[in-house]
Design a protein around this motif. Sequence first.
Motif, PDB file in Angstrom:
ATOM      1  N   ASP A 177       1.091  -1.203   0.360  1.00 48.55           N
ATOM      2  CA  ASP A 177       0.075   0.004  -0.225  1.00 48.55           C
ATOM      3  C   ASP A 177       0.895   0.973  -0.522  1.00 48.55           C
ATOM      4  O   ASP A 177       1.790   1.230  -0.422  1.00 48.55           O
ATOM      5  CB  ASP A 177      -0.869  -0.262   1.154  1.00 48.55           C
ATOM      6  N   ILE A 178       0.234   2.765   0.328  1.00 49.36           N
ATOM      7  CA  ILE A 178       0.915   3.880  -0.016  1.00 49.36           C
ATOM      8  C   ILE A 178       1.836   3.981   1.716  1.00 49.36           C
ATOM      9  O   ILE A 178       1.506   4.237   2.604  1.00 49.36           O
ATOM     10  CB  ILE A 178      -0.136   4.659  -0.280  1.00 49.36           C
ATOM     11  N   THR A 184       6.589   1.499  -0.475  1.00 49.26           N
ATOM     12  CA  THR A 184       5.446   1.172  -1.880  1.00 49.26           C
ATOM     13  C   THR A 184       6.778   1.203  -2.368  1.00 49.26           C
ATOM     14  O   THR A 184       6.929   0.181  -3.793  1.00 49.26           O
ATOM     15  CB  THR A 184       5.363   2.383  -2.211  1.00 49.26           C
ATOM     16  N   ILE A 215      -0.574  -1.784  -5.385  1.00 55.01           N
ATOM     17  CA  ILE A 215      -1.201  -1.243  -4.354  1.00 55.01           C
ATOM     18  C   ILE A 215      -2.053  -0.697  -4.950  1.00 55.01           C
ATOM     19  O   ILE A 215      -2.743   0.374  -5.407  1.00 55.01           O
ATOM     20  CB  ILE A 215       0.528  -0.126  -4.775  1.00 55.01           C
ATOM     21  N   ILE A 216      -3.052  -0.627  -4.040  1.00 53.00           N
ATOM     22  CA  ILE A 216      -4.360   0.326  -3.559  1.00 53.00           C
ATOM     23  C   ILE A 216      -4.400   2.068  -2.395  1.00 53.00           C
ATOM     24  O   ILE A 216      -4.884   3.092  -3.036  1.00 53.00           O
ATOM     25  CB  ILE A 216      -5.400  -0.935  -3.095  1.00 53.00           C
ATOM     26  N   CYS A 217      -3.974   1.047  -1.307  1.00 50.94           N
ATOM     27  CA  CYS A 217      -4.093   2.504  -0.733  1.00 50.94           C
ATOM     28  C   CYS A 217      -4.081   2.173   0.729  1.00 50.94           C
ATOM     29  O   CYS A 217      -3.317   0.700   0.827  1.00 50.94           O
ATOM     30  CB  CYS A 217      -6.118   3.289  -0.459  1.00 50.94           C
ATOM     31  N   MET A 218      -3.610   3.234   1.713  1.00 51.57           N
ATOM     32  CA  MET A 218      -3.713   2.858   3.039  1.00 51.57           C
ATOM     33  C   MET A 218      -4.374   0.904   3.859  1.00 51.57           C
ATOM     34  O   MET A 218      -5.540   1.828   4.586  1.00 51.57           O
ATOM     35  CB  MET A 218      -3.416   4.097   3.844  1.00 51.57           C
ATOM     36  N   GLY A 278      -4.675  -1.084   2.564  1.00 53.14           N
ATOM     37  CA  GLY A 278      -5.598  -2.317   1.495  1.00 53.14           C
ATOM     38  C   GLY A 278      -5.261  -3.188   0.745  1.00 53.14           C
ATOM     39  O   GLY A 278      -5.772  -3.881   0.670  1.00 53.14           O
ATOM     40  N   THR A 323       0.480   2.833   9.392  1.00 50.86           N
ATOM     41  CA  THR A 323      -0.867   2.349   8.559  1.00 50.86           C
ATOM     42  C   THR A 323      -1.502   1.187   9.426  1.00 50.86           C
ATOM     43  O   THR A 323      -2.726   1.023   9.867  1.00 50.86           O
ATOM     44  CB  THR A 323      -0.192   2.414   6.973  1.00 50.86           C
ATOM     45  N   SER A 336      -5.113   2.365  10.024  1.00 51.95           N
ATOM     46  CA  SER A 336      -6.344   1.162   8.800  1.00 51.95           C
ATOM     47  C   SER A 336      -5.828  -0.950   8.583  1.00 51.95           C
ATOM     48  O   SER A 336      -6.607  -1.166   8.275  1.00 51.95           O
ATOM     49  CB  SER A 336      -6.600   1.223   7.821  1.00 51.95           C
TER      50      SER A 336
END
Length: 246
Positions: A30-31, A35, A48-51, A53, A77, A81
Amino acid sequence: TTLCAGCPHRGLFAATKRAVGKKDVIYCSDIGCYTLGGQPPFNEADFIICMGGGAGAAGGFSESTDQKSIAFLGDSTFFHSGIPSLISAKFNDHKFTMVILDNRTTAMTGHQPNPGTGRHFGGVETDMVDIEAVVKSIGVEFVETVDSYDVRKVEDVMKRAIDYDGVSVVISKCPCPLELKKEKKLVPKVCIVDQSKCIQCMTCLKTIACPALIKKDGTVVVDETQCIGCGMCSNVCPKDAIGVKQ
Protein backbone atom coordinates in the motif's frame (compact mmCIF):
# COMPACT_ATOMS: atom_id res chain seq x y z
CA THR A 1 13.22 7.38 -6.57
CA THR A 2 14.63 4.66 -4.35
CA LEU A 3 14.79 3.65 -0.71
CA CYS A 4 17.41 5.67 1.15
CA ALA A 5 20.89 4.36 1.90
CA GLY A 6 20.65 2.47 5.16
CA CYS A 7 16.85 2.24 5.08
CA PRO A 8 15.91 -0.80 7.19
CA HIS A 9 13.16 -1.65 4.70
CA ARG A 10 15.92 -2.81 2.34
CA GLY A 11 16.92 -5.55 4.76
CA LEU A 12 13.34 -6.67 5.24
CA PHE A 13 12.66 -6.89 1.51
CA ALA A 14 15.99 -8.64 0.85
CA ALA A 15 15.29 -11.21 3.56
CA THR A 16 11.73 -11.76 2.34
CA LYS A 17 12.88 -12.37 -1.21
CA ARG A 18 15.38 -14.94 0.02
CA ALA A 19 12.79 -16.60 2.25
CA VAL A 20 10.23 -16.82 -0.53
CA GLY A 21 12.63 -18.40 -3.00
CA LYS A 22 10.55 -20.08 -5.70
CA LYS A 23 7.31 -20.16 -3.70
CA ASP A 24 4.24 -18.75 -5.45
CA VAL A 25 3.27 -15.73 -3.35
CA ILE A 26 1.25 -12.54 -3.80
CA TYR A 27 2.92 -9.37 -2.54
CA CYS A 28 0.27 -7.00 -1.19
CA SER A 29 1.46 -3.45 -0.61
CA ASP A 30 0.00 0.00 0.00
CA ILE A 31 1.08 3.63 0.35
CA GLY A 32 4.30 4.43 2.21
CA CYS A 33 8.08 4.45 1.86
CA TYR A 34 7.87 0.65 1.56
CA THR A 35 5.94 1.07 -1.71
CA LEU A 36 9.42 1.42 -3.21
CA GLY A 37 9.91 -2.26 -2.41
CA GLY A 38 8.08 -2.84 -5.67
CA GLN A 39 11.19 -1.75 -7.56
CA PRO A 40 14.06 -4.03 -8.65
CA PRO A 41 15.78 -6.00 -7.29
CA PHE A 42 13.02 -6.63 -4.73
CA ASN A 43 9.88 -6.53 -6.92
CA GLU A 44 7.68 -7.07 -3.87
CA ALA A 45 4.50 -5.19 -4.73
CA ASP A 46 2.09 -6.97 -7.05
CA PHE A 47 -0.48 -4.22 -6.50
CA ILE A 48 -0.94 -1.00 -4.54
CA ILE A 49 -4.40 0.22 -3.53
CA CYS A 50 -4.43 2.52 -0.50
CA MET A 51 -3.40 2.67 3.16
CA GLY A 52 -4.20 -0.72 4.65
CA GLY A 53 -5.64 -2.00 1.38
CA GLY A 54 -2.95 -4.63 0.96
CA ALA A 55 -3.65 -6.20 4.34
CA GLY A 56 -7.37 -6.43 3.63
CA ALA A 57 -6.77 -7.87 0.18
CA ALA A 58 -4.39 -10.48 1.62
CA GLY A 59 -7.29 -11.87 3.62
CA GLY A 60 -9.38 -12.06 0.45
CA PHE A 61 -6.64 -13.93 -1.37
CA SER A 62 -6.45 -16.34 1.55
CA GLU A 63 -10.07 -17.27 0.87
CA SER A 64 -9.87 -17.39 -2.93
CA THR A 65 -6.48 -18.86 -3.84
CA ASP A 66 -3.92 -21.38 -2.62
CA GLN A 67 -1.17 -18.81 -3.05
CA LYS A 68 0.41 -17.41 0.11
CA SER A 69 -0.04 -13.66 0.55
CA ILE A 70 2.43 -11.31 2.20
CA ALA A 71 1.04 -7.92 3.18
CA PHE A 72 3.38 -4.98 3.83
CA LEU A 73 2.22 -1.96 5.82
CA GLY A 74 3.86 0.73 7.90
CA ASP A 75 3.52 1.38 11.62
CA SER A 76 1.29 4.43 11.21
CA THR A 77 -0.78 2.59 8.59
CA PHE A 78 -1.22 -0.32 10.99
CA PHE A 79 -2.83 1.98 13.54
CA HIS A 80 -4.77 3.88 10.87
CA SER A 81 -6.34 0.98 8.97
CA GLY A 82 -4.42 -2.26 9.50
CA ILE A 83 -5.90 -3.41 12.79
CA PRO A 84 -9.38 -4.19 11.36
CA SER A 85 -7.76 -6.38 8.67
CA LEU A 86 -5.84 -8.30 11.31
CA ILE A 87 -8.97 -8.79 13.41
CA SER A 88 -10.77 -10.04 10.30
CA ALA A 89 -7.88 -12.42 9.57
CA LYS A 90 -8.06 -13.89 13.06
CA PHE A 91 -11.85 -14.12 13.00
CA ASN A 92 -11.98 -15.78 9.57
CA ASP A 93 -8.91 -18.01 10.02
CA HIS A 94 -7.07 -16.37 7.13
CA LYS A 95 -3.65 -17.68 6.26
CA PHE A 96 -1.28 -14.90 5.25
CA THR A 97 1.73 -13.04 6.60
CA MET A 98 1.44 -9.43 7.71
CA VAL A 99 4.72 -7.51 7.80
CA ILE A 100 4.57 -4.29 9.82
CA LEU A 101 7.46 -1.99 8.93
CA ASP A 102 7.89 0.00 12.13
CA ASN A 103 10.48 2.68 11.43
CA ARG A 104 9.43 4.63 14.53
CA THR A 105 7.89 7.52 12.63
CA THR A 106 5.48 8.44 9.82
CA ALA A 107 8.33 8.83 7.35
CA MET A 108 6.55 9.22 4.02
CA THR A 109 4.74 12.44 4.93
CA GLY A 110 7.38 14.23 6.97
CA HIS A 111 8.20 12.26 10.12
CA GLN A 112 5.08 12.96 12.10
CA PRO A 113 4.48 10.98 15.30
CA ASN A 114 1.91 8.20 15.44
CA PRO A 115 0.39 6.08 18.22
CA GLY A 116 3.45 3.82 18.11
CA THR A 117 5.76 6.70 19.01
CA GLY A 118 3.56 8.56 21.45
CA ARG A 119 2.88 12.30 21.33
CA HIS A 120 5.16 14.93 22.80
CA PHE A 121 4.04 18.29 21.43
CA GLY A 122 1.26 20.85 21.72
CA GLY A 123 1.11 20.41 25.45
CA VAL A 124 0.13 16.76 25.09
CA GLU A 125 2.35 14.00 26.46
CA THR A 126 1.31 10.40 25.79
CA ASP A 127 3.01 7.01 25.97
CA MET A 128 3.52 4.91 22.85
CA VAL A 129 1.15 2.08 21.97
CA ASP A 130 3.15 -1.13 21.58
CA ILE A 131 2.44 -2.79 18.22
CA GLU A 132 3.45 -6.28 19.36
CA ALA A 133 1.14 -6.03 22.38
CA VAL A 134 -1.76 -4.95 20.16
CA VAL A 135 -1.17 -7.86 17.77
CA LYS A 136 -1.01 -10.37 20.61
CA SER A 137 -4.15 -8.94 22.21
CA ILE A 138 -6.07 -9.84 19.02
CA GLY A 139 -5.05 -13.45 19.57
CA VAL A 140 -2.40 -13.82 16.86
CA GLU A 141 -0.08 -16.63 17.96
CA PHE A 142 2.81 -16.15 15.53
CA VAL A 143 4.29 -12.72 16.32
CA GLU A 144 7.99 -11.91 16.02
CA THR A 145 9.81 -8.57 16.16
CA VAL A 146 13.05 -8.32 14.17
CA ASP A 147 15.86 -5.91 13.42
CA SER A 148 15.97 -5.69 9.64
CA TYR A 149 19.67 -4.87 9.56
CA ASP A 150 20.25 -8.53 10.49
CA VAL A 151 19.17 -9.87 7.10
CA ARG A 152 20.11 -13.48 7.80
CA LYS A 153 18.06 -13.66 10.98
CA VAL A 154 15.08 -11.97 9.34
CA GLU A 155 15.25 -14.50 6.48
CA ASP A 156 14.86 -17.32 9.00
CA VAL A 157 11.92 -15.60 10.70
CA MET A 158 10.22 -14.91 7.36
CA LYS A 159 10.59 -18.55 6.28
CA ARG A 160 8.80 -19.69 9.41
CA ALA A 161 6.15 -16.96 9.09
CA ILE A 162 5.39 -17.90 5.48
CA ASP A 163 5.12 -21.59 6.33
CA TYR A 164 2.89 -20.96 9.34
CA ASP A 165 -0.62 -22.39 9.04
CA GLY A 166 -2.60 -19.28 9.96
CA VAL A 167 -2.09 -15.55 10.17
CA SER A 168 1.48 -14.66 11.08
CA VAL A 169 2.85 -11.22 11.92
CA VAL A 170 6.45 -10.03 11.59
CA ILE A 171 7.29 -6.60 12.99
CA SER A 172 10.39 -4.95 11.54
CA LYS A 173 11.34 -2.49 14.28
CA CYS A 174 14.22 -0.24 13.27
CA PRO A 175 14.34 3.59 13.22
CA CYS A 176 14.34 5.59 9.99
CA PRO A 177 17.91 6.93 9.48
CA LEU A 178 16.57 10.29 8.33
CA GLU A 179 14.71 10.67 11.62
CA LEU A 180 17.88 9.77 13.53
CA LYS A 181 19.84 12.33 11.52
CA LYS A 182 17.24 14.99 12.25
CA GLU A 183 17.43 14.24 15.97
CA LYS A 184 21.26 14.05 15.81
CA LYS A 185 21.15 10.47 17.12
CA LEU A 186 22.84 8.78 14.16
CA VAL A 187 26.23 7.38 15.21
CA PRO A 188 28.80 8.13 12.47
CA LYS A 189 29.87 4.83 10.90
CA VAL A 190 30.84 3.64 7.44
CA CYS A 191 31.19 0.31 5.64
CA ILE A 192 34.56 -0.62 4.15
CA VAL A 193 35.20 -3.26 1.47
CA ASP A 194 38.34 -5.36 1.95
CA GLN A 195 39.35 -5.82 -1.68
CA SER A 196 41.70 -8.69 -0.76
CA LYS A 197 38.67 -10.72 0.37
CA CYS A 198 36.11 -9.51 -2.17
CA ILE A 199 35.50 -12.06 -4.95
CA GLN A 200 33.34 -9.69 -7.04
CA CYS A 201 30.27 -11.91 -6.66
CA MET A 202 28.12 -8.76 -6.33
CA THR A 203 25.90 -10.44 -3.71
CA CYS A 204 25.76 -7.18 -1.74
CA LEU A 205 24.60 -5.23 -4.79
CA LYS A 206 22.10 -7.86 -5.92
CA THR A 207 20.66 -8.42 -2.45
CA ILE A 208 20.64 -5.00 -0.76
CA ALA A 209 20.95 -2.67 -3.78
CA CYS A 210 21.99 0.20 -1.53
CA PRO A 211 22.84 3.45 -3.37
CA ALA A 212 25.97 3.72 -1.21
CA LEU A 213 27.34 0.58 -2.91
CA ILE A 214 28.92 1.25 -6.31
CA LYS A 215 30.25 -1.12 -8.94
CA LYS A 216 33.54 0.34 -10.16
CA ASP A 217 36.10 -1.33 -12.41
CA GLY A 218 34.58 -4.75 -11.79
CA THR A 219 34.53 -4.52 -8.01
CA VAL A 220 32.40 -2.97 -5.27
CA VAL A 221 33.30 0.25 -3.48
CA VAL A 222 31.42 2.31 -0.89
CA ASP A 223 30.33 5.90 -1.39
CA GLU A 224 31.17 7.21 2.07
CA THR A 225 29.11 10.36 1.51
CA GLN A 226 25.96 8.21 1.50
CA CYS A 227 26.86 5.22 3.69
CA ILE A 228 25.62 5.28 7.30
CA GLY A 229 27.40 2.06 8.29
CA CYS A 230 24.20 0.09 8.91
CA GLY A 231 26.00 -3.15 8.00
CA MET A 232 23.32 -4.79 5.86
CA CYS A 233 25.80 -5.33 3.03
CA SER A 234 28.29 -6.80 5.49
CA ASN A 235 25.58 -9.11 6.83
CA VAL A 236 24.97 -10.73 3.44
CA CYS A 237 28.56 -10.85 2.12
CA PRO A 238 29.49 -14.55 1.74
CA LYS A 239 33.21 -13.83 2.25
CA ASP A 240 32.99 -11.35 5.14
CA ALA A 241 34.72 -8.84 2.91
CA ILE A 242 32.75 -5.86 4.19
CA GLY A 243 33.33 -4.39 7.61
CA VAL A 244 31.91 -1.48 9.58
CA LYS A 245 34.09 1.14 11.21
CA GLN A 246 33.33 4.23 13.29
